[in-house]
Design a protein around this motif. Structure first.
Motif, short mmCIF file in Angstrom:
data_model
loop_
_atom_site.label_atom_id
_atom_site.label_comp_id
_atom_site.label_asym_id
_atom_site.label_seq_id
_atom_site.Cartn_x
_atom_site.Cartn_y
_atom_site.Cartn_z
N THR A 9 23.68 22.81 16.70
CA THR A 9 23.11 22.32 15.45
C THR A 9 23.99 21.30 14.75
N ARG A 10 25.23 21.16 15.17
CA ARG A 10 26.14 20.29 14.43
C ARG A 10 25.81 18.82 14.67
N ILE A 11 25.87 18.04 13.58
CA ILE A 11 25.70 16.59 13.64
C ILE A 11 27.08 15.98 13.73
N GLY A 12 27.34 15.27 14.83
CA GLY A 12 28.67 14.73 15.05
C GLY A 12 28.79 13.26 14.64
N LEU A 13 30.03 12.86 14.31
CA LEU A 13 30.35 11.47 14.01
C LEU A 13 31.78 11.20 14.44
N ASN A 104 21.01 23.47 5.09
CA ASN A 104 21.11 24.92 4.94
C ASN A 104 21.38 25.64 6.25
N GLN A 105 21.12 24.98 7.38
CA GLN A 105 21.39 25.61 8.67
C GLN A 105 22.87 25.86 8.87
N GLU A 106 23.68 24.95 8.34
CA GLU A 106 25.12 25.01 8.61
C GLU A 106 25.89 24.61 7.34
N PRO A 107 25.79 25.41 6.27
CA PRO A 107 26.32 24.98 4.98
C PRO A 107 27.83 24.83 4.94
N PHE A 108 28.58 25.51 5.83
CA PHE A 108 30.03 25.42 5.80
C PHE A 108 30.60 24.63 6.98
N GLY A 109 29.87 24.55 8.07
CA GLY A 109 30.38 23.87 9.25
C GLY A 109 30.02 22.40 9.33
N MET A 110 29.08 21.94 8.50
CA MET A 110 28.64 20.56 8.56
C MET A 110 29.72 19.63 8.00
N VAL A 114 28.33 14.14 6.08
CA VAL A 114 26.94 14.31 6.50
C VAL A 114 26.17 15.13 5.48
N TYR A 115 26.78 16.21 5.01
CA TYR A 115 26.12 17.06 4.01
C TYR A 115 25.77 16.25 2.76
N GLU A 116 26.75 15.48 2.25
CA GLU A 116 26.50 14.74 1.02
C GLU A 116 25.45 13.66 1.23
N TYR A 117 25.49 13.01 2.40
CA TYR A 117 24.50 11.96 2.60
C TYR A 117 23.10 12.52 2.79
#
Length: 300
Positions: A9-13, A104-110, A114-117
């Protein structure tokens, strides 16, 4: 794509792209669209002027366009813009719940960028939706039906899938719709409020597109090869269908005050219009940027 959907589920950059997203975030916070002041609503709309290039009509350059009166041509251009605005509305009101679901899927690992955007993206899409709805109300233009298939995809299917699929789907629709709108509406002679609305929308959409490209490119470079091959195979026909719908949409026949010269179920006429010399020329010009990018990903 069961494994991709459930366990990755993680979005990478990359570190470089994290910095670029940080730049997008700062730009978004510096220039926040205000619904009341973004457009001169009190000035109203000048319907005597075309909202987009006359040569940008879906049927321009065909015998169907030649058969219309000047008044019918003007009305058709306004109704075509109403359809494009409607597509923005249906897409953009579906994105905040989709992107909040991803956050919400990954509130601490994201990744924090990415979360803010995702939050900023959602806020901006809500404002865009309200702006476009106010525009249709002011212009007394109809809200067309949601795009066939795409709306159900965004509201029911993508929330259960990997976020990159949602971001790629969003990027595809927004980029095509945005290139189309800017190509058609920014002429000096186009109706002023309409021209300004699409320009103000474009300022924020450019950032959305830049974010989506960073996320998708990282995934295509680092994701499982078998999954990426399946994505390529499934998105190629979706992309072609999207360009077909932007080139000519059958729903227009329901919304003109005059009898529209092409029946909704006349597949042969619709195909001739989509393949007209004028439409092939326009598509080659307005979608060249996204065509090149999709080809680089191996989707075309």
């Amino acid at each position: 794509m069961e494994t991709l959907e459930r366990t990755q589920t993680r979005i990478g950059l990359t570190e470089v792209d994290r910095a670029k997203v940080g730049t997008l975030i700062r730009a978004s916070h510096r220039h926040v669209m205000d619904l009341e002041t973004v457009l001169p609503w009190a000035d109203g709309i000048d319907f005597s002027r075309n909202p987009k290039l006359e040569t940008g009509s879906w049927i321009y350059g065909t015998e169907y366009w030649d058969a219309l009166t000047p008044e019918q041509r003007n009305e058709l251009l306004w109704k075509e813009v109403a359809r494009d605005v409607s597509m923005f509305i249906w897409l953009e009101q579906s994105l905040p719940p989709l992107y909040m679901n991803y956050a919400n899927q990954e509130p601490f690992g994201m990744l924090p960028e990415v979360y803010e955007y995702l939050m900023i993206f959602s806020r901006e899409e809500i404002t865009h939706t309200l702006m476009f709805r106010r525009y249709l109300d002011l212009a007394k233009l109809p809200l067309f039906d949601p795009p066939r298939g795409a709306y159900a995809q965004f509201t029911r299917q993508l929330p259960e899938m990997h976020p990159v699929l949602g971001i790629l789907s969003t990027l595809m629709l927004e980029w095509v719709a945005e290139l189309n709108a800017i190509y058609l509406t920014q002429g000096r002679d186009n109706e002023p409020l309409t021209r300004k609305m699409f320009h103000e929308h474009h300022i924020e959409e450019v950032r959305h597109i830049a974010f989506g490209k960073r996320v998708v490119e990282y995934f295509f470079e680092n994701g499982p090869a078998e999954v990426i091959d399946r994505i390529r195979g499934s998105f190629a026909p979706l992309y072609q269908n999207l360009k077909n719908e932007v080139t000519y949409n059958r729903d227009i026949a329901r919304h003109t005050s005059f009898k529209f010269p092409i029946a909704e179920d006349d597949d042969a006429a619709v195909e001739r219009i989509r393949q007209s010399e004028n439409n092939r020329r326009m598509n080659g010009e307005r979608f060249a940027e996204v065509d090149t990018w999709f080809a680089k990903l191996g989707i075309l």
